[in-house]
Design an enzyme around this catalytic site. Structure first.
Site, PDB file in Angstrom:
ATOM      1  N   ASP A  46      -9.006  87.248 -17.079  1.00 58.40           N
ATOM      2  CA  ASP A  46      -8.299  85.702 -16.823  1.00 58.40           C
ATOM      3  C   ASP A  46      -9.649  84.950 -16.566  1.00 58.40           C
ATOM      4  OD1 ASP A  46      -5.782  84.221 -15.452  1.00 58.40           O
ATOM      5  OD2 ASP A  46      -7.506  83.977 -14.273  1.00 58.40           O
ATOM      6  N   TYR A  51     -13.782  77.473 -15.213  1.00 58.19           N
ATOM      7  CA  TYR A  51     -14.827  78.473 -15.075  1.00 58.19           C
ATOM      8  C   TYR A  51     -16.058  78.443 -15.817  1.00 58.19           C
ATOM      9  CZ  TYR A  51     -10.675  80.600 -12.791  1.00 58.19           C
ATOM     10  OH  TYR A  51      -9.495  81.123 -11.936  1.00 58.19           O
ATOM     11  N   LYS A  76      -6.641  78.663 -18.594  1.00 57.62           N
ATOM     12  CA  LYS A  76      -5.893  77.549 -17.914  1.00 57.62           C
ATOM     13  C   LYS A  76      -6.427  76.093 -18.312  1.00 57.62           C
ATOM     14  CE  LYS A  76      -6.073  80.772 -14.003  1.00 57.62           C
ATOM     15  NZ  LYS A  76      -7.336  81.286 -14.532  1.00 57.62           N
ATOM     16  N   HIS A 109      -3.326  74.628 -14.737  1.00 55.53           N
ATOM     17  CA  HIS A 109      -4.043  75.594 -13.622  1.00 55.53           C
ATOM     18  C   HIS A 109      -3.369  74.854 -12.212  1.00 55.53           C
ATOM     19  CE1 HIS A 109      -8.455  76.931 -12.948  1.00 55.53           C
ATOM     20  NE2 HIS A 109      -7.576  77.475 -11.977  1.00 55.53           N
TER      21      HIS A 109
END
Length: 273
Positions: A46, A51, A76, A109
């Protein structure tokens, strides 16, 4: 149901999603953790555009030797990129960064962009899915209000809602709504950010001769946990939860720890306007 590391759940899209996944938040060098996870049986990773490691996840999948079709990859779109055209551009960017041909699950998200942009973003994800770039689409940090917006707009409902979920933050109304609408609830922060200093968690841990992290992962398996660890040894340990089962009375003790709105360890924007 007998659980194993390879246990999956069937989504509304018709695809299967492995219950146990590796989250790579705050890991700017996640290739070693991903390679260790894939070596030891994980089949779900994930990530997210926020990120900044989609390319590393793709690199690890390619280097792992595990066939692409056996690895379930999630990412996301963060709220500053919400909107119809901007979402389509973000999807294309993510597909290119991963370098895996397609993305298994793409989530909104959070709902922090407001109703109009939330719905435009959702319409764009549905289009990208229909165009073959994504296999399944869903949401994250969505409360009942946000999910109802999609239903009231006459749009297809999300296959997944990824929310913070652990004994201290059980978000029962959202979980109930999702179950009623066949939306799979996926838990993040099942390890409570490493905050294991609770007498019930410690007691249950001693009873089953497991560490607290393993007890918390086992508790949340029914919700599809995503334990995050940058340490390869912890990645392996977090998956070692299939040789025991928490008895009903101990599950009830853990269930009683719910702090409702005060138990979240993360941002948890489920009430966003």
């Amino acid at each position: 149901m007998s659980l194993s590391l390879y246990t999956s759940v069937r989504l509304l899209s018709g695809y299967d999603m492995p219950l146990l996944g590796l989250g790579v938040y705050e890991n700017d060098d996640c290739v070693p953790a991903c390679l260790t996870a894939l070596k030891h049986g994980y089949r779900h990773i994930d990530s997210a555009r926020y990120y900044m490691n989609e390319d590393q996840v793709g690199q690890a999948v390619r280097e792992s030797g595990v066939p692409r079709g056996e690895v379930f990859v999630t990412t996301k779109i963060y709220h500053p990129e919400h909107g119809f055209e901007s979402t389509l551009r973000a999807v294309d960017s993510s597909v290119e960064r991963f370098g895996l041909g397609y993305i298994d699950l793409y989530l909104i998200h959070s709902g922090l962009s407001g109703k109009e942009k939330r719905l435009d973003t959702w319409r764009a994800l549905l289009k990208a899915r229909d165009d073959g770039k994504l296999r399944t689409v869903g949401v994250s940090n969505y409360g009942v209000k946000h999910l109802e917006e999609i239903r009231e707009a006459g749009l297809q409902m999300p296959a997944v809602n990824q929310i913070e979920l652990h004994p201290f933050c059980q978000q029962t109304p959202i979980v109930k709504y999702c179950k009623e609408h066949d939306i799979v609830v996926q838990a993040y922060c099942p390890l409570v950010r490493g905050n294991f200093d609770n007498s019930v968690v410690q007691d249950v841990s001693r009873k089953y001769n497991k560490d607290p992290a393993q007890v918390l992962v086992r508790w949340s398996l029914q919700h599809g946990p995503l334990p995050k660890s940058s340490q390869p040894t912890r990645v392996v340990s977090n998956a070692d939860v299939y040789d025991f089962e928490i008895a009903c009375e101990d599950m009830a003790r853990l269930d009683s720890l719910d702090m409702e709105g005060d138990g979240a360890t993360s941002w948890n924007p489920v009430d966003a306007d």
